[in-house]
Design a protein around this motif. Structure first.
Motif, PDB file in Angstrom:
ATOM      1  N   LEU A   1       6.679 -59.864  -0.773  1.00  0.00           N
ATOM      2  CA  LEU A   1       8.026 -60.347  -0.475  1.00  0.00           C
ATOM      3  C   LEU A   1       8.261 -61.601  -1.294  1.00  0.00           C
ATOM      4  O   LEU A   1       7.358 -62.435  -1.439  1.00  0.00           O
ATOM      5  N   GLU A   2       9.456 -61.743  -1.831  1.00  0.00           N
ATOM      6  CA  GLU A   2       9.775 -62.896  -2.683  1.00  0.00           C
ATOM      7  C   GLU A   2      10.878 -63.753  -2.074  1.00  0.00           C
ATOM      8  O   GLU A   2      11.757 -63.250  -1.371  1.00  0.00           O
ATOM      9  N   ASP A   3      10.803 -65.046  -2.377  1.00  0.00           N
ATOM     10  CA  ASP A   3      11.839 -66.020  -2.029  1.00  0.00           C
ATOM     11  C   ASP A   3      12.192 -65.991  -0.550  1.00  0.00           C
ATOM     12  O   ASP A   3      13.341 -65.765  -0.173  1.00  0.00           O
ATOM     13  N   GLY A   4      11.202 -66.230   0.275  1.00  0.00           N
ATOM     14  CA  GLY A   4      11.427 -66.209   1.714  1.00  0.00           C
ATOM     15  C   GLY A   4      10.812 -67.403   2.402  1.00  0.00           C
ATOM     16  O   GLY A   4      10.112 -68.213   1.795  1.00  0.00           O
ATOM     17  N   ALA A   5      11.074 -67.511   3.686  1.00  0.00           N
ATOM     18  CA  ALA A   5      10.534 -68.598   4.501  1.00  0.00           C
ATOM     19  C   ALA A   5       9.437 -68.061   5.407  1.00  0.00           C
ATOM     20  O   ALA A   5       9.564 -66.980   5.986  1.00  0.00           O
ATOM     21  N   ILE A   6       8.363 -68.812   5.485  1.00  0.00           N
ATOM     22  CA  ILE A   6       7.273 -68.516   6.404  1.00  0.00           C
ATOM     23  C   ILE A   6       6.966 -69.806   7.149  1.00  0.00           C
ATOM     24  O   ILE A   6       7.484 -70.874   6.827  1.00  0.00           O
TER      25      ILE A   6
END
Length: 80
Positions: free
Chosen positions: A32-37
């Motif tokens: 997954l790209e460009d996300g918040a964790i």
């Protein structure tokens, strides 16, 4: 959603934007790209929301289409 205590070191889990995060799914790897964790501000342990984990499952099972596919290099490790 964030601000809770890390289960490993008692640090605080804070939001972190990541460029790429990889996940192992029973049907292969998902990126997954460009996300918040969530990530612990002390030990760095990563936490994932249900939305992220559902997306990984949907992509891994074909319920959701991926944007692209990338080749992953594979090699055997031989004893020294």
């Amino acid at each position: 959603m964030y601000g809770y205590r890390c289960e490993f070191c008692n640090g605080t889990v804070r939001p972190r934007l990541v460029e790429r995060e990889s996940f192992k799914h029973k049907n292969g790897f998902i990126i997954l790209e460009d996300g918040a964790i969530g990530a612990c501000d002390r030990c760095g342990n990563r936490y994932y929301s249900a939305d992220v984990l559902h997306a990984v499952h949907e992509i891994g099972t074909g319920q959701r289409k991926s944007e692209r596919t990338e080749a992953v290099p594979v090699a055997h490790l031989k004893p020294a």
